[in-house]
Design an enzyme around this catalytic site. Sequence first.
Site, short mmCIF file in Angstrom:
data_model
loop_
_atom_site.label_atom_id
_atom_site.label_comp_id
_atom_site.label_asym_id
_atom_site.label_seq_id
_atom_site.Cartn_x
_atom_site.Cartn_y
_atom_site.Cartn_z
CE1 TYR A 178 -3.50 -2.46 -0.28
CE2 TYR A 178 -2.94 -3.27 1.99
CZ TYR A 178 -3.68 -3.41 0.83
OH TYR A 178 -4.35 -4.52 0.90
N GLY A 315 -4.68 -14.27 12.73
CA GLY A 315 -5.66 -13.63 11.89
C GLY A 315 -7.00 -14.43 11.84
NE ARG A 316 -7.46 -16.35 5.63
CZ ARG A 316 -7.22 -17.13 4.50
NH1 ARG A 316 -6.93 -18.23 4.24
NH2 ARG A 316 -7.38 -16.08 3.38
#
Length: 346
Positions: A178, A315-316
């Site tokens: 990004y 995370g997941r």
Amino acid sequence: MSSKLFESYSLNSTLTLANRFAMAPLTRCMAGPDLVPTEAMADYYARRADAGLIISEATIIRADAQGYPNTPGIFTDAQIEGWKTVTEKVHARGGKIFMQLWHVGRVAHSYFSGLQPVAPSAVKHEGTLPRMRDLSYEMPKALSTEEIREVVADYVTAAKNAMAAGFDGVEIHGANGYLIDQFLHFDTNKRNDEYGKTSENMSRFCLEVVDAVIAAVGADRTALRITPGAYAHIEPDARDRDVFDYLIEELNQRDLAYLHLGIFDDSLTFEHLGGRSSTYIRERYKGTFMSVGGLTPETAEQGISEDAFDLAAIGRPFIANPDFITRVRNQEPLVEYDAAMLAELV
């Protein structure tokens, strides 16, 4: 499971975490109209408040920062009010939460804002947008030096807005291809001015954002996420190593709350880094280091015990298991993550 994972951890004299697990920032594209956080989002975060630290989903700092549908913002009064509901519910459960501040740079799209994407250089990313495959990436506009100063100021405003919304701190998203990361890699930074060509120049924008946010909200409430090994939206270049060598040495002179690796799978190795990104950072960074990238309770325990990192971002498994901390503490089986879970808030 090792008690060390569940011991409190002092980030600094201001903030102490209940344990060494962090809930990683997880983009879910579930914000309401005008990118305002919803009550359902507040409930989602509150259910996970027993993590040592929650890092919010990436939150855009201004309109042209958006590259995914329904990602929340932090640049309007309504968005600030929406986030207040989130932080109040997390704090009511005894949790701590940082907001991740986000500008996607060249992978933004005018579809969302009517504005041309901006980037370090006019280098287009090839492909189509996630979740919106009928849209192709656009040619970005190279930021002028005056426009760079404006973006830095917008990060500061976003950080102040986050604090006004009740967050315990902010994590600057400088990773994963990004905007900030685009300045740090030769593939996307073709500038010939004070923001390009050399390690010092290519690190300048990142450090200007970090320093400005520190001045606004305090170093104790400022963190940064970086991706030394390009793997998302950017092609790797061996010259990037010198940029990150310089950047990390500069970060060692700033007393950040923590430095966070940005990578989906830390088993990835990079020849120019001499191996895994986490090892590269740990060998150089002197402050609190948060690792990520496919960690399990077992590999988190091993990494903490071996002093490979200080905090473990998960995370997941946090999506699949709102009670992740309780399950791990009690050595109960975890529910396996399924992509369909992203379509609902649980």
